[in-house]
Design an enzyme around this catalytic site. Sequence first.
Site, PDB file in Angstrom:
ATOM      1  N   SER A  86    -127.870 -32.924 -61.430  1.00  0.00           N
ATOM      2  CA  SER A  86    -126.652 -33.707 -61.668  1.00  0.00           C
ATOM      3  C   SER A  86    -126.553 -34.238 -63.087  1.00  0.00           C
ATOM      4  O   SER A  86    -125.610 -34.952 -63.424  1.00  0.00           O
ATOM      5  CB  SER A  86    -126.578 -34.886 -60.685  1.00  0.00           C
ATOM      6  OG  SER A  86    -127.661 -35.766 -60.886  1.00  0.00           O
ATOM      7  N   LYS A  97    -123.286 -33.955 -64.902  1.00  0.00           N
ATOM      8  CA  LYS A  97    -122.139 -34.868 -64.781  1.00  0.00           C
ATOM      9  C   LYS A  97    -121.733 -35.385 -66.162  1.00  0.00           C
ATOM     10  O   LYS A  97    -120.682 -35.996 -66.324  1.00  0.00           O
ATOM     11  CB  LYS A  97    -122.475 -36.030 -63.851  1.00  0.00           C
ATOM     12  CG  LYS A  97    -122.356 -35.686 -62.370  1.00  0.00           C
ATOM     13  CD  LYS A  97    -122.176 -36.946 -61.545  1.00  0.00           C
ATOM     14  CE  LYS A  97    -122.035 -36.608 -60.060  1.00  0.00           C
ATOM     15  NZ  LYS A  97    -123.321 -36.303 -59.430  1.00  0.00           N
ATOM     16  N   SER A 130    -124.662 -41.915 -60.286  1.00  0.00           N
ATOM     17  CA  SER A 130    -124.340 -40.496 -60.150  1.00  0.00           C
ATOM     18  C   SER A 130    -123.577 -40.197 -58.864  1.00  0.00           C
ATOM     19  O   SER A 130    -123.840 -39.216 -58.176  1.00  0.00           O
ATOM     20  CB  SER A 130    -125.635 -39.664 -60.190  1.00  0.00           C
ATOM     21  OG  SER A 130    -125.360 -38.313 -60.444  1.00  0.00           O
TER      22      SER A 130
END
Length: 390
Positions: free
Chosen positions: A81, A84, A141
Amino acid sequence: TVFFMRKFLAFLLCFVFAFSFPADARVISEEEIDLTPLPAVPTVATAEELELNSKSAILMEPTTGKILYESNQDEKIPPASITKIMSLILIMEAIENGQFGFDTMLSCSETAASLGGSQIWLEVNEQMSVHDLIKAVAVVSANDATVLLAEAVAGSEESFVNMMNQKAKALGLDHENHYSSAHDVAIMSAELLKHEKITEYTTIWMDALRNGESELVSTNKLVRFYKGCTGLKTGTTAHAGYCLSASAKRDGLELVAVVMGADTSAHRFGAAQKLLNYGFANFTGVTVTPDIDQGTVVPVKKGTVRSIGVKVDGSFSTVLKKSLKGKITTESILPDEISAPIKKGQAIGQVRILLDGEEIGNLELVATENAHKINLWRSFVILLKYLFTL
């Protein structure tokens, strides 16, 4: 088709939303939120002394893009992630372009509410401000917050995917084999840091949403325990391991340290600390603004003036080892004469920036005024002015 776009995105630098994990990329409790301080790591003088427990790493100065250290920087590694960062770039661009504001309220869609993984448990039709949603993305996140913002930016997840692909190409990340690497993440991080407002979110250690009902604690322990830390983003999956893009600023020098594929969270943070410590201990930012003599002029041929003044256009910035800071010199290069016409601001020479005699950059020397080409009418006007001043 939607399938093709998602598949293309997965291969394009692994710019996969962390909200679309494959089955073997389950979130490993990001992070079990460990609030204990990070252990101190030694500062080393040479890159050879750096011992990093990660598959790849890079240390970059984001303004110039100069790489200060790298280890397998281009190795193909799933970024988890941490990507992102790309989502945040597009979100910040949309705000700066006036598409919506930080105070804009967004209503949660069924798509956003249905996601798993890291989330803030948005419910269908729940209203939340863009400010709070960005906070949720940057601090914990949150996948549901990311999708809701993506829909606000592009209308749909699929359109947002296309925007990510286009942005990747604009940043020069559209590799032939469509992979992601520490270098790619560093470039994305540098792009995100251009949006100064983002660090107000990426430096949050603890906060809350819904009037204090939902607590947020950053997954990036450097925010709390590393001096000068400005963010930026963690990422953890079973397949990718522990990843981190860490940014920090001290004494005017900003650095981005990217660690990919560490085997433990402690090793991830330890590696980032080592990289940042090495950078701040050994490098310094340098801005060169050459001092040109005010009386410097260039003779003008066939012009309405005999000579024209020059000035330096801008300044030159770089990052150097501290031991080399005093070894920068400059050299001005101007023609013996220049023919009219000349426009104010026109480049007519340059200043070479030298480090130990080797050119590392240059700046233009530009005209400080206009110089028209002489003709019969202008000759007559000049003659009249001369006669009336006798």
